[in-house]
Structures are given as structure tokens and as C-alpha cells.
Scaffold this motif. Sequence first.
Motif, PDB file in Angstrom:
ATOM      1  N   ALA A   1       1.115  -1.113   0.446  1.00  0.00           N
ATOM      2  CA  ALA A   1      -0.183  -0.147  -0.098  1.00  0.00           C
ATOM      3  C   ALA A   1       0.730   0.725  -0.210  1.00  0.00           C
ATOM      4  N   LEU A   2       1.979   1.294   0.345  1.00  0.00           N
ATOM      5  CA  LEU A   2       3.187   2.465   1.153  1.00  0.00           C
ATOM      6  C   LEU A   2       3.419   2.445  -0.436  1.00  0.00           C
ATOM      7  N   ALA A   5       0.862   4.359  -2.876  1.00  0.00           N
ATOM      8  CA  ALA A   5       0.839   5.711  -2.979  1.00  0.00           C
ATOM      9  C   ALA A   5       1.672   6.700  -3.024  1.00  0.00           C
ATOM     10  N   HIS A   8       1.601   7.568  -6.637  1.00  0.00           N
ATOM     11  CA  HIS A   8       0.669   8.725  -6.821  1.00  0.00           C
ATOM     12  C   HIS A   8       1.308  10.112  -7.219  1.00  0.00           C
ATOM     13  N   LEU A  66       1.580   9.420   4.128  1.00  0.00           N
ATOM     14  CA  LEU A  66       1.645   8.092   3.712  1.00  0.00           C
ATOM     15  C   LEU A  66       1.544   6.942   5.386  1.00  0.00           C
ATOM     16  N   VAL A  69      -1.471   6.042   5.130  1.00  0.00           N
ATOM     17  CA  VAL A  69      -1.876   5.157   4.551  1.00  0.00           C
ATOM     18  C   VAL A  69      -1.896   3.679   4.697  1.00  0.00           C
ATOM     19  N   PRO A  76      -4.360   4.479  -0.380  1.00  0.00           N
ATOM     20  CA  PRO A  76      -3.729   4.609  -1.482  1.00  0.00           C
ATOM     21  C   PRO A  76      -3.894   5.483  -2.607  1.00  0.00           C
ATOM     22  N   THR A  77      -4.738   4.817  -3.224  1.00  0.00           N
ATOM     23  CA  THR A  77      -5.678   5.317  -4.283  1.00  0.00           C
ATOM     24  C   THR A  77      -6.544   6.593  -4.136  1.00  0.00           C
TER      25      THR A  77
END
Length: 107
Positions: A1-2, A5, A8, A66, A69, A76-77
Amino acid sequence: ALRLAASHFIGTHDFTSFANRKPSFSGDMTRTLTRLDVVEVPNGIRLEFEANGFLYKMVRNITGTLLEVAAGKILPTAIPEILSYKDRRRAGSTAPAQGLFLMLISL
């Protein structure tokens, strides 16, 4: 997930959502983040940022987001949407300055 994120943030964006405005600053909030690596180290991670410039508290605000997140508080999205709001209140909290190091400035 990190890592998702972090990906992005790469590219040219208006980072208003991730900067604290100084009253004296009225310039462009657009910066190009060319690298944001999540590096595993013993007992944690290290975030490595590379950009054409940084805004006031930009790195600390991205780091705080972060961390949220990683804690499951922000998806993350959601990062592209937070960037699009151009509103500091939409992003995560500001990470503390402890552990923040400036490694290189190239002109």
C-alpha cells in the motif's frame, strides 16, 4: 500500500494539498517529484525524495500522509484525489522533523 501511494506522487503536480503556505509566498505550487522511493531498512523504512524543488513542509506532509496510508487511515488510491483538491486540510498530518535529512542540492 505504501509503495502504491508513493507512486501517485511521482510526476508534475500542484502540491497545494501537501504544503503549508507561508504568508509571504504567492508563487506556483507546481513541482515535479522525480523519485519517491520506499526503502526497507532494519526496524523500519526510509523515504527518499527527489524533485526539482520543494514547498514549505511538503516532504513532512507527504510523509505524514504516507504514514496514514500505512496505518490504513487513507487508501493509497486516494492520493490523486487529494492532490486534485488543492486543499491542505484534505491530506494527512505533518510528520515530525526528527529524522529528516537533506542529502544533496544540485543546481
